[in-house]
Each structure stands twice: as C-alpha cells, then as structure tokens.
Design an enzyme around this catalytic site. Sequence first.
Site, PDB file in Angstrom:
ATOM      1  N   ASP A  75       0.781  -1.091  -0.082  1.00  0.00           N
ATOM      2  CA  ASP A  75      -0.213  -0.056  -0.011  1.00  0.00           C
ATOM      3  C   ASP A  75       0.740   1.164   0.084  1.00  0.00           C
ATOM      4  O   ASP A  75       0.475   2.167  -0.614  1.00  0.00           O
ATOM      5  CB  ASP A  75      -0.961  -0.167   1.196  1.00  0.00           C
ATOM      6  CG  ASP A  75      -2.233  -0.874   1.249  1.00  0.00           C
ATOM      7  OD1 ASP A  75      -2.309  -1.616  -0.208  1.00  0.00           O
ATOM      8  OD2 ASP A  75      -2.842  -1.245   2.070  1.00  0.00           O
ATOM      9  N   ASP A 150      -4.054  10.280   4.810  1.00  0.00           N
ATOM     10  CA  ASP A 150      -4.150  10.872   5.900  1.00  0.00           C
ATOM     11  C   ASP A 150      -3.302  11.827   6.196  1.00  0.00           C
ATOM     12  O   ASP A 150      -2.227  11.906   5.540  1.00  0.00           O
ATOM     13  CB  ASP A 150      -4.393  10.309   7.340  1.00  0.00           C
ATOM     14  CG  ASP A 150      -3.158   9.233   7.755  1.00  0.00           C
ATOM     15  OD1 ASP A 150      -2.134   9.631   7.234  1.00  0.00           O
ATOM     16  OD2 ASP A 150      -3.495   8.200   7.967  1.00  0.00           O
ATOM     17  N   THR A 190      -9.162   2.958   7.130  1.00  0.00           N
ATOM     18  CA  THR A 190      -8.446   1.602   7.418  1.00  0.00           C
ATOM     19  C   THR A 190      -6.914   1.697   7.707  1.00  0.00           C
ATOM     20  O   THR A 190      -6.356   0.484   8.058  1.00  0.00           O
ATOM     21  CB  THR A 190      -8.692   0.421   6.286  1.00  0.00           C
ATOM     22  OG1 THR A 190      -8.098   1.069   5.148  1.00  0.00           O
ATOM     23  CG2 THR A 190     -10.007   0.496   6.101  1.00  0.00           C
ATOM     24  N   ALA A 191      -6.419   2.694   7.952  1.00  0.00           N
ATOM     25  CA  ALA A 191      -4.824   2.732   8.362  1.00  0.00           C
ATOM     26  C   ALA A 191      -4.832   3.398   9.607  1.00  0.00           C
ATOM     27  O   ALA A 191      -5.487   2.751  10.665  1.00  0.00           O
ATOM     28  CB  ALA A 191      -4.234   3.705   7.245  1.00  0.00           C
ATOM     29  N   TYR A 192      -3.768   4.480   9.976  1.00  0.00           N
ATOM     30  CA  TYR A 192      -3.668   4.790  11.265  1.00  0.00           C
ATOM     31  C   TYR A 192      -4.919   5.192  12.229  1.00  0.00           C
ATOM     32  O   TYR A 192      -5.057   4.942  13.208  1.00  0.00           O
ATOM     33  CB  TYR A 192      -2.468   6.203  11.158  1.00  0.00           C
ATOM     34  CG  TYR A 192      -2.189   6.558  12.276  1.00  0.00           C
ATOM     35  CD1 TYR A 192      -2.314   5.870  13.439  1.00  0.00           C
ATOM     36  CD2 TYR A 192      -1.635   7.771  12.406  1.00  0.00           C
ATOM     37  CE1 TYR A 192      -1.726   6.331  14.683  1.00  0.00           C
ATOM     38  CE2 TYR A 192      -1.020   8.368  13.446  1.00  0.00           C
ATOM     39  CZ  TYR A 192      -0.921   7.559  14.656  1.00  0.00           C
ATOM     40  OH  TYR A 192      -0.311   7.969  15.752  1.00  0.00           O
ATOM     41  N   ALA A 193      -5.820   5.887  11.352  1.00  0.00           N
ATOM     42  CA  ALA A 193      -7.003   6.250  11.966  1.00  0.00           C
ATOM     43  C   ALA A 193      -7.798   5.044  12.609  1.00  0.00           C
ATOM     44  O   ALA A 193      -8.417   5.270  13.887  1.00  0.00           O
ATOM     45  CB  ALA A 193      -7.870   6.958  11.075  1.00  0.00           C
ATOM     46  N   SER A 195      -6.485   2.337  13.827  1.00  0.00           N
ATOM     47  CA  SER A 195      -5.650   1.930  15.105  1.00  0.00           C
ATOM     48  C   SER A 195      -5.788   3.128  16.202  1.00  0.00           C
ATOM     49  O   SER A 195      -5.831   2.544  17.337  1.00  0.00           O
ATOM     50  CB  SER A 195      -4.049   2.098  14.664  1.00  0.00           C
ATOM     51  OG  SER A 195      -3.742   0.850  13.845  1.00  0.00           O
ATOM     52  N   GLN A 248       4.813  11.514   5.193  1.00  0.00           N
ATOM     53  CA  GLN A 248       5.694  12.251   4.605  1.00  0.00           C
ATOM     54  C   GLN A 248       5.755  13.426   5.416  1.00  0.00           C
ATOM     55  O   GLN A 248       5.022  14.424   5.423  1.00  0.00           O
ATOM     56  CB  GLN A 248       5.655  12.921   3.014  1.00  0.00           C
ATOM     57  CG  GLN A 248       5.270  11.658   2.160  1.00  0.00           C
ATOM     58  CD  GLN A 248       6.458  10.666   2.149  1.00  0.00           C
ATOM     59  OE1 GLN A 248       7.704  11.066   1.769  1.00  0.00           O
ATOM     60  NE2 GLN A 248       6.267   9.357   2.161  1.00  0.00           N
TER      61      GLN A 248
END
Length: 300
Positions: A75, A150, A190-193, A195, A248
């Site tokens: 990803d 994000d 579905t990523a850091y958010a 978690s 980044q």
Amino acid sequence: MPTPDSQKTIALAVRHNTAGIDDPVTRVVRYLQDAGHRVVFESETATHVQADGVPAMAIADIGQQADLVIVMGGDGTMLGIARQLAPYAVPLVGINQGRLGFITDIPIERMLPALEEILSGKANAEKRTLLEGRVMREDAVIASGLAVNDVVVSRGTGAGMAELKVTVDDCFMYNQRSDGLIVTTPTGSTAYALSAGGPLLHPTLPGIGLVPIAPHALSNRPIVIPETSVIVIEIMSGRDISVNFDMQTFASLQHGDRIVIQRSPNTITFLHPPGWSYYDTLREKLHWNEYPSIEGKLTK
C-alpha cells in the site's frame, strides 16, 4: 493482437528491494508485450528492475502518455505513486507484494487473469478522494502536501501533550490536548485512524474523519464531517510537533502555525477485476470471518 486504437501504453511501478520480484515483473511484462501493448517502467523502477526492451519514463510523462499504471508492491508504494499521478487522472491497478494490501488488492497468484479481465474492459472502477494541506506561518505558506490516506499532526517522542485549536469552516470546534490529531480520507480510515479508534468509512462516502490520538479528555471522540469542509489546526502549545502527509513529514512546526486541510480537487481511480467488493476486502484483511476455536486457534 490489439488494433492501434486498442493498444495501450502501460507503466509499471515496482517496490524497491522486494525479494523475488524479478520473476513476477518478467511475467507481467511478457504478458503485456505479447498482447501488443507498449510497456514502460517508472524511472525509479528502471534503476533496480531490468527487462529487455522496456524503457524508463518519468512520472510526468507517464501521467501524460500512459493509459494505465500497474503498481507492484504494498500500500505504501501505491500511496506514493497515487500522490504523484493524482493531477493526471491515470487509472491505477495494484498487485500486492506487501503485507496488508488494502489498495494493492490483487494477489500475485491471480495477477495475469485479473489483468486480462481489466484490459478487456471488464474492470470495476472506483474513485478515491485525496486531501491537500498547507502549513501557514503568519501569512506565508511554508510547506504543503497531498495525502491519499491522512494528514497527521502529532507530538514528538518524549514530548508532552500537544494543545491543538481546531476550527471547521471558520467555526471553532475545540481546543484539544492529546498526542495529536488524524485527519483522514475514507481510504485512510483503514490505516492509522483505525488503530486510533476511528470509524471505518466506505470509500464512496463524501466525508472526512477527525480522529484524536490519545486525547486527555475522554470525551474527545472521532467525528466525520462533510468532505467540503475546510479544517484549520493551530498549534497552541507543545514541543517537537510535526505534520505528515501519508507519513511524509514536515517537522519544524512552531506555536501559532496553522495547518489548513481540505479535499483536493484531484481524485485517483483504482481498477479492480470484476466481482471485486470492498466488503470482501474488509472481511479478508480484518479477519471478520475468523473465530476463536476451542483450542485457541483461529478458525474460519
């Protein structure tokens, strides 16, 4: 063999330092060339993957000339290519060579049948929104970025909590003391958010998620706001605070700096083989179809 009207220019972007990638790349290149298509490598890919008769092409030229980009990696690889190609509206296909594969969703063992279906016009196309942000110091823009997943404002390691003032469409929302704040697209939900306890947002939902990271007040909860919103995050206090766009990072933030975030006018288009379903992806990647067995092992 395709006619001149049906022949496509197809670019390949491949994750660096991926063990065993040469054989899958060779098979994809051979399949596309045998089908009569023009194949090019993204310029960085060409520095570490070799194939006879495949020229290198810069991202800007790919954006202007390619009909399709195939990303072979995880990803993270897809996020990097998608950000660069967002202004050009070139569709993307993801073949998973990483771990999770939410957006590089085609398993490598099915890559050739999937490509055949997609190139024959049977693709399932979906558009994804992006966020754009700029860091304002007084009236000057000192940094900017684009995010598929994000934009995250967060404190440094070992630093105390950050205090962030958040406004939406010029309306004051709150002063929040926390480890940071995630501003997420539906893709990034579905990523850091996720978690950090944020909600899952369907990719077609026109919303932006605001997800606090370990807030001091437990009443600070995630919220989904309209995708037309303009969000301003002002740094009120805290040390070593940074902002990142899909990881980044710009790290030199000062008290009084403002991060202005809104939906980008650009979108990205992912192509999937027929029968693809977002719910199938969630079920597989989040293991919704697995249950604890009596012996303590997961079963389906």
